[in-house]
Scaffold this motif. Structure first.
Motif, PDB file in Angstrom:
ATOM      1  N   VAL A 168       0.841  -1.333  -0.015  1.00  0.00           N
ATOM      2  CA  VAL A 168      -0.124   0.053   0.006  1.00  0.00           C
ATOM      3  C   VAL A 168       0.848   1.134   0.163  1.00  0.00           C
ATOM      4  O   VAL A 168       0.684   2.200  -0.798  1.00  0.00           O
ATOM      5  CB  VAL A 168      -1.065  -0.043   1.291  1.00  0.00           C
ATOM      6  CG1 VAL A 168      -1.473   1.290   1.382  1.00  0.00           C
ATOM      7  CG2 VAL A 168      -2.096  -1.017   1.046  1.00  0.00           C
ATOM      8  N   VAL A 169       1.984   1.077   0.886  1.00  0.00           N
ATOM      9  CA  VAL A 169       2.706   2.423   0.983  1.00  0.00           C
ATOM     10  C   VAL A 169       3.809   2.420  -0.030  1.00  0.00           C
ATOM     11  O   VAL A 169       3.920   3.721  -0.691  1.00  0.00           O
ATOM     12  CB  VAL A 169       3.512   2.376   2.299  1.00  0.00           C
ATOM     13  CG1 VAL A 169       4.632   3.664   2.348  1.00  0.00           C
ATOM     14  CG2 VAL A 169       2.757   2.478   3.778  1.00  0.00           C
ATOM     15  N   HIS A 170       4.454   1.568  -0.776  1.00  0.00           N
ATOM     16  CA  HIS A 170       5.635   1.639  -1.769  1.00  0.00           C
ATOM     17  C   HIS A 170       4.982   1.354  -3.053  1.00  0.00           C
ATOM     18  O   HIS A 170       5.754   1.568  -3.957  1.00  0.00           O
ATOM     19  CB  HIS A 170       6.674   0.797  -1.219  1.00  0.00           C
ATOM     20  CG  HIS A 170       7.224   1.342  -0.024  1.00  0.00           C
ATOM     21  ND1 HIS A 170       7.830   2.404   0.028  1.00  0.00           N
ATOM     22  CD2 HIS A 170       7.035   0.878   1.355  1.00  0.00           C
ATOM     23  CE1 HIS A 170       8.350   2.689   1.461  1.00  0.00           C
ATOM     24  NE2 HIS A 170       7.818   1.579   2.246  1.00  0.00           N
ATOM     25  N   ARG A 171       4.015   0.628  -3.218  1.00  0.00           N
ATOM     26  CA  ARG A 171       3.757   0.179  -4.888  1.00  0.00           C
ATOM     27  C   ARG A 171       4.578  -0.394  -5.517  1.00  0.00           C
ATOM     28  O   ARG A 171       4.957   0.233  -6.527  1.00  0.00           O
ATOM     29  CB  ARG A 171       2.969   1.300  -5.262  1.00  0.00           C
ATOM     30  CG  ARG A 171       1.662   1.957  -4.759  1.00  0.00           C
ATOM     31  CD  ARG A 171       0.608   0.726  -4.613  1.00  0.00           C
ATOM     32  NE  ARG A 171      -0.698   1.195  -4.030  1.00  0.00           N
ATOM     33  CZ  ARG A 171      -1.739   0.929  -4.364  1.00  0.00           C
ATOM     34  NH1 ARG A 171      -1.983  -0.173  -5.149  1.00  0.00           N
ATOM     35  NH2 ARG A 171      -2.911   1.310  -3.756  1.00  0.00           N
ATOM     36  N   PRO A 172       5.523  -1.327  -5.084  1.00  0.00           N
ATOM     37  CA  PRO A 172       6.802  -1.588  -5.774  1.00  0.00           C
ATOM     38  C   PRO A 172       6.366  -2.261  -7.238  1.00  0.00           C
ATOM     39  O   PRO A 172       5.119  -2.681  -7.538  1.00  0.00           O
ATOM     40  CB  PRO A 172       7.441  -2.739  -5.050  1.00  0.00           C
ATOM     41  CG  PRO A 172       6.207  -3.195  -4.129  1.00  0.00           C
ATOM     42  CD  PRO A 172       5.225  -2.051  -3.877  1.00  0.00           C
ATOM     43  N   TYR A 173       7.049  -2.306  -8.050  1.00  0.00           N
ATOM     44  CA  TYR A 173       7.004  -2.945  -9.379  1.00  0.00           C
ATOM     45  C   TYR A 173       7.034  -4.569  -9.284  1.00  0.00           C
ATOM     46  O   TYR A 173       6.564  -5.079 -10.020  1.00  0.00           O
ATOM     47  CB  TYR A 173       8.212  -2.301 -10.355  1.00  0.00           C
ATOM     48  CG  TYR A 173       8.762  -3.365 -11.603  1.00  0.00           C
ATOM     49  CD1 TYR A 173       7.800  -3.133 -12.935  1.00  0.00           C
ATOM     50  CD2 TYR A 173       9.745  -4.115 -11.467  1.00  0.00           C
ATOM     51  CE1 TYR A 173       8.007  -4.254 -13.907  1.00  0.00           C
ATOM     52  CE2 TYR A 173      10.116  -5.062 -12.614  1.00  0.00           C
ATOM     53  CZ  TYR A 173       9.032  -4.675 -13.618  1.00  0.00           C
ATOM     54  OH  TYR A 173       9.551  -5.487 -14.941  1.00  0.00           O
ATOM     55  N   ALA A 174       7.928  -4.879  -8.600  1.00  0.00           N
ATOM     56  CA  ALA A 174       8.138  -6.454  -8.260  1.00  0.00           C
ATOM     57  C   ALA A 174       8.214  -6.700  -6.871  1.00  0.00           C
ATOM     58  O   ALA A 174       8.717  -5.763  -5.997  1.00  0.00           O
ATOM     59  CB  ALA A 174       9.173  -6.986  -9.179  1.00  0.00           C
ATOM     60  N   ALA A 175       8.218  -8.094  -6.556  1.00  0.00           N
ATOM     61  CA  ALA A 175       8.536  -8.370  -5.024  1.00  0.00           C
ATOM     62  C   ALA A 175       8.951  -9.782  -5.039  1.00  0.00           C
ATOM     63  O   ALA A 175       8.493 -10.552  -6.049  1.00  0.00           O
ATOM     64  CB  ALA A 175       7.307  -8.230  -4.318  1.00  0.00           C
ATOM     65  N   LEU A 176      10.029 -10.209  -4.038  1.00  0.00           N
ATOM     66  CA  LEU A 176      10.398 -11.350  -4.026  1.00  0.00           C
ATOM     67  C   LEU A 176       9.973 -12.171  -2.697  1.00  0.00           C
ATOM     68  O   LEU A 176      10.308 -11.522  -1.704  1.00  0.00           O
ATOM     69  CB  LEU A 176      12.101 -11.069  -4.257  1.00  0.00           C
ATOM     70  CG  LEU A 176      12.934 -12.443  -3.918  1.00  0.00           C
ATOM     71  CD1 LEU A 176      12.586 -13.574  -5.039  1.00  0.00           C
ATOM     72  CD2 LEU A 176      14.195 -12.202  -3.764  1.00  0.00           C
ATOM     73  N   LEU A 177       9.722 -13.332  -2.942  1.00  0.00           N
ATOM     74  CA  LEU A 177       9.373 -14.277  -1.415  1.00  0.00           C
ATOM     75  C   LEU A 177      10.590 -14.959  -1.063  1.00  0.00           C
ATOM     76  O   LEU A 177      11.104 -15.603  -2.062  1.00  0.00           O
ATOM     77  CB  LEU A 177       8.012 -15.081  -1.472  1.00  0.00           C
ATOM     78  CG  LEU A 177       7.804 -15.795  -0.623  1.00  0.00           C
ATOM     79  CD1 LEU A 177       7.301 -14.951   0.718  1.00  0.00           C
ATOM     80  CD2 LEU A 177       6.683 -16.916  -0.952  1.00  0.00           C
ATOM     81  N   ARG A 178      11.161 -14.243  -0.105  1.00  0.00           N
ATOM     82  CA  ARG A 178      12.614 -14.995   0.236  1.00  0.00           C
ATOM     83  C   ARG A 178      12.563 -15.213   1.674  1.00  0.00           C
ATOM     84  O   ARG A 178      12.209 -14.521   2.634  1.00  0.00           O
ATOM     85  CB  ARG A 178      13.559 -13.980  -0.282  1.00  0.00           C
ATOM     86  CG  ARG A 178      14.909 -14.576  -0.019  1.00  0.00           C
ATOM     87  CD  ARG A 178      15.944 -13.301  -0.165  1.00  0.00           C
ATOM     88  NE  ARG A 178      16.867 -13.163   0.825  1.00  0.00           N
ATOM     89  CZ  ARG A 178      17.097 -12.798   1.943  1.00  0.00           C
ATOM     90  NH1 ARG A 178      15.773 -12.182   2.395  1.00  0.00           N
ATOM     91  NH2 ARG A 178      18.098 -12.984   2.699  1.00  0.00           N
ATOM     92  N   GLY A 179      12.888 -16.545   2.133  1.00  0.00           N
ATOM     93  CA  GLY A 179      13.423 -16.780   3.421  1.00  0.00           C
ATOM     94  C   GLY A 179      12.275 -17.583   4.154  1.00  0.00           C
ATOM     95  O   GLY A 179      12.419 -17.561   5.433  1.00  0.00           O
ATOM     96  N   TYR A 180      11.342 -18.070   3.529  1.00  0.00           N
ATOM     97  CA  TYR A 180      10.263 -18.828   4.131  1.00  0.00           C
ATOM     98  C   TYR A 180      10.158 -20.414   3.950  1.00  0.00           C
ATOM     99  O   TYR A 180       9.286 -20.989   4.433  1.00  0.00           O
ATOM    100  CB  TYR A 180       9.014 -18.236   3.680  1.00  0.00           C
ATOM    101  CG  TYR A 180       8.642 -16.848   4.229  1.00  0.00           C
ATOM    102  CD1 TYR A 180       8.151 -16.438   5.469  1.00  0.00           C
ATOM    103  CD2 TYR A 180       9.293 -15.972   3.274  1.00  0.00           C
ATOM    104  CE1 TYR A 180       8.478 -15.098   5.789  1.00  0.00           C
ATOM    105  CE2 TYR A 180       9.370 -14.487   3.616  1.00  0.00           C
ATOM    106  CZ  TYR A 180       8.923 -14.151   4.713  1.00  0.00           C
ATOM    107  OH  TYR A 180       8.877 -12.901   5.161  1.00  0.00           O
ATOM    108  N   ALA A 181      11.265 -21.088   3.319  1.00  0.00           N
ATOM    109  CA  ALA A 181      11.204 -22.485   2.960  1.00  0.00           C
ATOM    110  C   ALA A 181      10.973 -23.280   4.174  1.00  0.00           C
ATOM    111  O   ALA A 181      10.459 -24.345   4.187  1.00  0.00           O
ATOM    112  CB  ALA A 181      12.417 -22.815   2.359  1.00  0.00           C
TER     113      ALA A 181
END
Length: 188
Positions: free
Chosen positions: A32-45
């Motif tokens: 909501v705050v940053h509206r990024p172009y892309a996002a990476l899901l990392r660190g949850y395996a």
């Protein structure tokens, strides 16, 4: 006039808790705050909620028109129909995977960048640019600018490492990179 930088949000269990409800709330705030172009899901395996978090991540990315990527987990990327962000030890997989999905690659040197592009990576991070805890010495803004001025990259290049403020982003604006990637910049 300089171009706007694309933003690539990287998750971390430190800031986006590894429990689905808490993850969803924190990630939604950042979107909501940053509206990024892309996002990476990392660190949850290792999280018991990994699959649930991954599905929530993708749903939220799509809701906010943010391109979703998963770190290193090719099987999950295929299952979810999203892009994959490959690590150094996966560089030999770029060529094959780039034919079926969007591939980001983590580069840590000019040689890494050139090899990733040769293999067909669509985008890459180069890091670290600025000092970052528990990372090697930074490449630095001057070296980044020299690389981007000297070499022509078909792949999008995202600066990563130590980018925690708008001041850092402004210093990258005329460097030739497509955008920036960060964990801490997006913490709300």
């Amino acid at each position: 006039m300089s171009k706007a930088l694309k933003a690539y949000l990287i998750t971390s269990p430190t800031y986006y808790p590894p429990e689905c409800g808490a993850f969803t709330r924190a990630f939604t705030r950042a979107l909501v705050v940053h509206r990024p172009y892309a996002a990476l899901l990392r660190g949850y395996a290792e999280s018991a909620d990994y699959e649930q978090i991954a599905h929530a991540f993708v749903a939220l990315c799509r809701e906010f028109a943010c391109l979703p990527y998963v770190s290193a987990d090719v099987a999950l990327a295929r299952n979810l129909g999203i892009g994959v962000h490959l690590r150094a030890h996966q560089r030999d997989s770029i060529a094959l995977l780039a034919k079926e999905r969007h591939v980001f690659y983590s580069a840590h040197s000019l040689n890494d960048m050139l090899l990733a592009q040769e293999q067909g990576a669509h985008a890459m991070t180069i890091s670290p640019i600025f000092p970052t805890p528990n990372k090697p010495p930074p490449l630095g803004l001057t070296k980044l600018q020299e690389i981007m001025r000297t070499y022509s990259f078909r792949a999008d290049v995202f600066a990563l490492g130590g980018i925690i403020s708008t001041k850092h982003c402004e210093s990258l604006r005329n460097s030739g990179v497509t955008g920036f990637a960060s964990i801490r910049y997006f913490i709300t």
